[in-house]
Design a protein around this motif. Structure first.
Motif: not given
Length: 201
Positions: A3-4, A32-33, A37-39, A161-165
Motif C-alpha cells: 500500500a505504501a 493508517v488503518l 485502526a486495525v490494532p 486487516g484483511l478487509v482493509v487490504e
C-alpha cells in the motif's frame, strides 16, 4: 507493505494522472488503518471479550462448589459405538462410580469422570458440584479466559486487516481498469493516423 508504494504518485510531474493521486490517497488511508485502526480494533475486541469471560469465570466460581469425591468402583465400560474424541476423553478421564458430599451435607453417589490415571476403590479426587450437589465440569480458569480473549482480539485484528487490504486492492483494480479504458479511447482516436507523415495537419 504494498500500500505504501502508491505514495510516490503525489510527486508533481507532467505524467501524473488523477487516478494516480486517488491511488496515493487510498494507499495512505490503508496504511493508517492498518497501523492504527486495525490494532485498536483488536485491542478493544480483546478487552471486551476478556471482561465478558472474566464475568463468566466469576459467575462459575460462585455457582460451583469444590468438594472431594471417593472412588467406589470403576464404571462399567460402554459397549455402544463412540467417536474417537469420546474414546480419547474416556482414556484421559476414566469414568468411575464415586460418592461425595453435596453442599447441603447430603451424601451423593454417581458416575463421574476423574483425572486419576489409575483409579482404584477408595482413591480420592477433586470434584466440582453445583449448589444442588450434581457433578459439573470445573469452572474456567482466569488464565484460560484471558487466552481466549487474546485469540479473539488477534482474530478480529487479522480479519479487519484483511478487509482493509481487500478493499484497497479492489479500488486499485478499478483505477487500473479506468486507466486502460482511457488509454483504449485515446488509442482509438490516434491509432488510424499513427505513423503517417503530417498527421493532424
Amino acid at each position: 507493505m504494498r500500500a505504501a508504494i502508491g505514495l510516490w504518485r503525489w510527486r508533481r510531474n507532467p505524467l501524473r494522472r488523477t487516478t494516480d493521486v486517488i491511488e496515493a490517497w487510498v494507499a495512505l488511508t490503508a496504511a493508517v488503518l492498518l497501523c492504527l485502526a486495525v490494532p485498536a480494533a483488536g485491542v478493544v475486541a480483546g478487552l471486551s471479550a476478556d471482561a465478558s469471560l472474566q464475568r463468566s469465570v466469576r459467575s462459575q466460581y460462585e455457582e460451583r462448589v469444590p468438594t472431594v469425591a471417593r472412588v467406589v468402583r470403576i464404571a462399567a465400560e460402554d459397549t455402544g459405538e463412540r467417536t474417537a474424541e469420546a474414546a480419547g476423553e474416556q482414556r484421559l478421564r476414566p469414568a468411575v462410580v464415586a460418592d461425595w458430599t453435596a453442599p447441603d451435607g447430603s451424601a451423593r453417589t454417581g458416575t463421574v469422570n476423574t483425572t486419576l490415571k489409575h483409579a482404584r476403590p477408595g482413591d480420592s479426587f477433586p470434584l466440582w458440584t453445583d449448589r444442588s450437589g450434581r457433578a459439573v465440569p470445573p469452572p474456567m480458569h482466569a488464565e484460560t479466559a484471558r487466552a481466549h480473549a487474546l485469540i479473539a482480539g488477534l482474530t478480529l485484528a487479522l480479519l479487519a486487516g484483511l478487509v482493509v487490504e481487500t478493499a484497497r486492492r479492489l479500488v486499485v483494480h478499478r483505477l487500473v481498469r479506468r486507466r486502460y479504458a482511457r488509454l483504449d479511447r485515446a488509442w482509438a482516436q490516434a491509432g488510424p493516423d499513427w505513423g503517417r507523415t503530417g498527421t493532424g495537419s
